[in-house]
Design an enzyme around this catalytic site. Sequence first.
Site, PDB file in Angstrom:
ATOM      1  N   LYS A   9      10.802  13.738 -35.231  1.00  0.00           N
ATOM      2  CA  LYS A   9      10.598  12.283 -34.695  1.00  0.00           C
ATOM      3  C   LYS A   9      10.364  11.396 -35.774  1.00  0.00           C
ATOM      4  CE  LYS A   9       9.508  13.359 -30.033  1.00  0.00           C
ATOM      5  NZ  LYS A   9       8.853  13.186 -28.683  1.00  0.00           N
ATOM      6  N   TYR A  49      17.411  10.559 -23.896  1.00  0.00           N
ATOM      7  CA  TYR A  49      16.448  10.676 -22.920  1.00  0.00           C
ATOM      8  C   TYR A  49      16.665  10.326 -21.328  1.00  0.00           C
ATOM      9  CZ  TYR A  49      12.845  12.300 -26.112  1.00  0.00           C
ATOM     10  OH  TYR A  49      12.008  12.903 -27.120  1.00  0.00           O
ATOM     11  N   THR A  91       2.753  18.507 -25.012  1.00  0.00           N
ATOM     12  CA  THR A  91       3.218  17.197 -25.314  1.00  0.00           C
ATOM     13  C   THR A  91       2.184  16.240 -25.571  1.00  0.00           C
ATOM     14  OG1 THR A  91       4.802  17.497 -23.143  1.00  0.00           O
ATOM     15  CG2 THR A  91       4.461  15.178 -23.936  1.00  0.00           C
ATOM     16  N   ASN A 112       4.459  12.219 -31.189  1.00  0.00           N
ATOM     17  CA  ASN A 112       4.107  13.462 -31.549  1.00  0.00           C
ATOM     18  C   ASN A 112       4.985  14.403 -32.299  1.00  0.00           C
ATOM     19  OD1 ASN A 112       6.125  13.874 -29.674  1.00  0.00           O
ATOM     20  ND2 ASN A 112       5.186  14.689 -27.904  1.00  0.00           N
ATOM     21  N   HIS A 115      10.449  16.910 -31.239  1.00  0.00           N
ATOM     22  CA  HIS A 115      11.156  17.345 -29.872  1.00  0.00           C
ATOM     23  C   HIS A 115      11.743  18.685 -29.908  1.00  0.00           C
ATOM     24  CE1 HIS A 115      13.598  16.806 -26.164  1.00  0.00           C
ATOM     25  NE2 HIS A 115      14.567  17.710 -27.091  1.00  0.00           N
ATOM     26  N   GLU A 126      21.805  18.509 -25.369  1.00  0.00           N
ATOM     27  CA  GLU A 126      20.947  18.097 -26.495  1.00  0.00           C
ATOM     28  C   GLU A 126      21.800  18.508 -27.709  1.00  0.00           C
ATOM     29  OE1 GLU A 126      17.231  18.999 -26.192  1.00  0.00           O
ATOM     30  OE2 GLU A 126      16.717  17.679 -24.264  1.00  0.00           O
TER      31      GLU A 126
END
Length: 138
Positions: A9, A49, A91, A112, A115, A126
């Site tokens: 991310k 998302y 998560t 975080n 993914h 995805e």
Amino acid sequence: MERTLSIVKPDGVQRGIIGEVIRRLENSNISIIAMKMLKMTKAQAEGFYAVHRERPFFDSLTDFMSSGPVVVMVLEGEQVIAKYRELMGATNYKEAADGTIRRDFATDIEKNIVHGSDAPETAAFEIGYFFNRFEIVS
Ligand code: UDP
Ligand code: MG
């Protein structure tokens, strides 16, 4: 054999953790069969998302995910979906097991670092969101 989508991310890229994520994948004998860097638009992050559209964190999450470059990868291996989620950790980094990527590096439930897809169906969606079949080596 399974495939899963991994994303480093924007916080992971910005903080220089791309190499660390890749090292952990390689140490776990997970094959990387596609990889690129890109920057999502807000609309692209919303599409990615879409399952979370009704969640209170959706707007903030999609702002964050479109805030800077990400590294997207396709991973392949036996039970790689679960295996990679184990490497990532929960998560919420505060609940993540010791030695997981999120426990070691995340600073926030949103920021975080990584993914990973959560099931074969979401992995297929995805992977197709970012890669065509000519971009995946096998
Ligand atoms: N997220 C958040 N607040 C929450 C739950 C999730 O900001 O309360 C963010 C976080 O970045 C997470 C992403 O939304 O990684 C997707 O949530 P999901 O429940 O799918 O977690 P994941 O599959 O990434 O562990
Ligand atoms: Mg998820």
